[in-house]
Scaffold this active site. Sequence first.
Site, PDB file in Angstrom:
ATOM      1  N   LYS A 117       1.546  -8.413  -8.516  1.00 26.57           N
ATOM      2  CA  LYS A 117       0.139  -8.496  -8.109  1.00 26.57           C
ATOM      3  C   LYS A 117      -0.693  -7.867  -9.211  1.00 26.57           C
ATOM      4  O   LYS A 117      -0.323  -6.818  -9.754  1.00 26.57           O
ATOM      5  CB  LYS A 117      -0.073  -7.763  -6.788  1.00 26.57           C
ATOM      6  CG  LYS A 117      -1.526  -7.669  -6.354  1.00 26.57           C
ATOM      7  CD  LYS A 117      -2.081  -6.276  -6.541  1.00 26.57           C
ATOM      8  CE  LYS A 117      -3.549  -6.174  -6.169  1.00 26.57           C
ATOM      9  NZ  LYS A 117      -4.111  -4.858  -6.528  1.00 26.57           N
ATOM     10  N   TYR A 154      -1.653 -11.084   5.127  1.00 26.59           N
ATOM     11  CA  TYR A 154      -2.542 -10.558   4.087  1.00 26.59           C
ATOM     12  C   TYR A 154      -4.013 -10.849   4.395  1.00 26.59           C
ATOM     13  O   TYR A 154      -4.902 -10.244   3.790  1.00 26.59           O
ATOM     14  CB  TYR A 154      -2.204 -11.133   2.698  1.00 26.59           C
ATOM     15  CG  TYR A 154      -0.786 -10.865   2.216  1.00 26.59           C
ATOM     16  CD1 TYR A 154       0.043  -9.947   2.866  1.00 26.59           C
ATOM     17  CD2 TYR A 154      -0.279 -11.522   1.102  1.00 26.59           C
ATOM     18  CE1 TYR A 154       1.338  -9.718   2.423  1.00 26.59           C
ATOM     19  CE2 TYR A 154       1.016 -11.293   0.653  1.00 26.59           C
ATOM     20  CZ  TYR A 154       1.820 -10.394   1.325  1.00 26.59           C
ATOM     21  OH  TYR A 154       3.100 -10.182   0.877  1.00 26.59           O
TER      22      TYR A 154
HETATM   23  N1  NAP Z   1       7.676  -9.977   1.556  1.00 29.27           N
HETATM   24  C1  NAP Z   1       7.238  -8.745   1.683  1.00 29.27           C
HETATM   25  O1  NAP Z   1       7.534  -8.029   2.672  1.00 29.27           O
HETATM   26  C2  NAP Z   1       6.385  -8.170   0.593  1.00 29.27           C
HETATM   27  C3  NAP Z   1       6.154  -6.782   0.553  1.00 29.27           C
HETATM   28  C4  NAP Z   1       5.366  -6.276  -0.493  1.00 29.27           C
HETATM   29  C5  NAP Z   1       4.862  -7.152  -1.462  1.00 29.27           C
HETATM   30  N2  NAP Z   1       5.083  -8.503  -1.385  1.00 29.27           N
HETATM   31  C6  NAP Z   1       4.536  -9.464  -2.392  1.00 29.27           C
HETATM   32  O2  NAP Z   1       4.823  -8.992  -3.699  1.00 29.27           O
HETATM   33  C7  NAP Z   1       3.624  -8.866  -4.448  1.00 29.27           C
HETATM   34  C8  NAP Z   1       3.726  -7.763  -5.464  1.00 29.27           C
HETATM   35  O3  NAP Z   1       3.989  -6.503  -4.846  1.00 29.27           O
HETATM   36  P1  NAP Z   1       2.933  -5.310  -4.843  1.00 29.27           P
HETATM   37  O4  NAP Z   1       1.575  -5.896  -4.948  1.00 29.27           O
HETATM   38  O5  NAP Z   1       3.205  -4.461  -3.657  1.00 29.27           O
HETATM   39  O6  NAP Z   1       3.335  -4.421  -6.104  1.00 29.27           O
HETATM   40  P2  NAP Z   1       3.532  -4.687  -7.691  1.00 29.27           P
HETATM   41  O7  NAP Z   1       3.258  -6.106  -8.051  1.00 29.27           O
HETATM   42  O8  NAP Z   1       4.850  -4.109  -8.057  1.00 29.27           O
HETATM   43  O9  NAP Z   1       2.413  -3.727  -8.327  1.00 29.27           O
HETATM   44  C9  NAP Z   1       1.047  -3.987  -8.231  1.00 29.27           C
HETATM   45  C10 NAP Z   1       0.309  -2.820  -8.895  1.00 29.27           C
HETATM   46  O10 NAP Z   1       0.660  -2.767 -10.285  1.00 29.27           O
HETATM   47  C11 NAP Z   1      -0.528  -2.843 -11.066  1.00 29.27           C
HETATM   48  N3  NAP Z   1      -0.237  -3.672 -12.247  1.00 29.27           N
HETATM   49  C12 NAP Z   1      -0.198  -5.038 -12.311  1.00 29.27           C
HETATM   50  N4  NAP Z   1       0.117  -5.441 -13.542  1.00 29.27           N
HETATM   51  C13 NAP Z   1       0.268  -4.335 -14.299  1.00 29.27           C
HETATM   52  C14 NAP Z   1       0.591  -4.112 -15.654  1.00 29.27           C
HETATM   53  N5  NAP Z   1       0.820  -5.133 -16.481  1.00 29.27           N
HETATM   54  N6  NAP Z   1       0.663  -2.832 -16.111  1.00 29.27           N
HETATM   55  C15 NAP Z   1       0.444  -1.782 -15.279  1.00 29.27           C
HETATM   56  N7  NAP Z   1       0.152  -1.926 -13.969  1.00 29.27           N
HETATM   57  C16 NAP Z   1       0.061  -3.201 -13.473  1.00 29.27           C
HETATM   58  C17 NAP Z   1      -1.587  -3.474 -10.187  1.00 29.27           C
HETATM   59  O11 NAP Z   1      -2.869  -3.042 -10.609  1.00 29.27           O
HETATM   60  P3  NAP Z   1      -4.215  -3.964 -10.562  1.00 29.27           P
HETATM   61  O12 NAP Z   1      -4.268  -4.643  -9.223  1.00 29.27           O
HETATM   62  O13 NAP Z   1      -5.286  -2.973 -10.780  1.00 29.27           O
HETATM   63  O14 NAP Z   1      -4.160  -4.973 -11.678  1.00 29.27           O
HETATM   64  C18 NAP Z   1      -1.196  -2.944  -8.822  1.00 29.27           C
HETATM   65  O15 NAP Z   1      -1.717  -1.629  -8.629  1.00 29.27           O
HETATM   66  C19 NAP Z   1       2.571  -8.617  -3.353  1.00 29.27           C
HETATM   67  O16 NAP Z   1       1.250  -8.800  -3.826  1.00 29.27           O
HETATM   68  C20 NAP Z   1       3.016  -9.612  -2.319  1.00 29.27           C
HETATM   69  O17 NAP Z   1       2.579 -10.914  -2.690  1.00 29.27           O
HETATM   70  C21 NAP Z   1       5.860  -9.003  -0.374  1.00 29.27           C
END
Ligand code: NAP
Length: 258
Positions: A226, A47
Amino acid sequence: MEYQTIKGEKVPSLGLGTYRLTGETCAQAVEQAIGMGYRHIDTAQMYGNEAEVGRGMAASGVGREDLFITTKIWTSDFAHDRVIRTTRESLEKLGTDRVNLLLMHWPPRNSTPLGETLGAMRELQDDGAVRHIGVSNFSTSLVEEAAEHAEIFCNQVEYHPFRDQSGILDQARAMDYLLTAYQPLSRGSVEDDATLREIGEAHGKTAAQVALRWLVQQEKVSAIPKASSEDHLRANLDVFDFELSADEMERISGLSRR
Ligand SMILES: NC(=O)c1ccc[n+]([C@@H]2O[C@H](COP(=O)([O-])OP(=O)(O)OC[C@H]3O[C@@H](n4cnc5c(N)ncnc54)[C@H](OP(=O)(O)O)[C@@H]3O)[C@@H](O)[C@H]2O)c1
């Protein structure tokens, strides 16, 4: 906050994901999140934000012993010496002498044997630089193979209402490891789902909050949404004052079978 108990240790069920959080926005989101009550932060070498996560942690004023920090080793660094070197670099960037959890970010993509990577991670564990070892994006059979080389504390996989992970979940319960749900909001698209919205209305919650509640209410599951805005950070933490009924849990599980 609620906790999952894994191998006798408590892990906060909800954490902050930091993928695509960079620079000052990242440091501020981490500081703000910890100030609100988040105690579990997920980052990764890939990241490119460990230094900013570290700055946010330091600025929060919350003691290191009260935080659960995960980072991950990228696939190009799975050889023994690179595991040791890159993890030491992670600790320096994060401004800490240890992480709670160190994961292999994906299954190996080159010829480095699983035992070499996990063996190096065990050395770091013996040195106290890493409390627990885990994997990410591993199938159940790969987890079994990994468990021959180290005690596996976690498998971090994509998990949300539109994605069935019952095989991993069964294994997590049988082996007592944490299933950390990444992309728990399906990158925000849960907000558009009619079933989640309807269930949310009955509880005075949003569809996103229902999706998170569904995850953390399951035994051995933690979720790491996130968020960068203050409203989203606060909303995602506000899922511990209501409970989904068995019927609601089942309806949400059914969304992945549509
Ligand atoms: N191990 C792996 O291979 C892997 C792969 C992908 C992700 N990850 C981890 O998982 C974490 C989460 O996954 P992700 O970031 O891909 O997706 P996510 O958490 O499912 O979605 C994040 C998105 O949802 C929005 N959001 C957050 N809270 C919200 C709410 N209460 N209502 C409406 N929309 C909301 C955010 O907007 P804003 O930012 O504008 O608030 C952002 O655009 C990552 O940050 C990372 O740490 C790990």
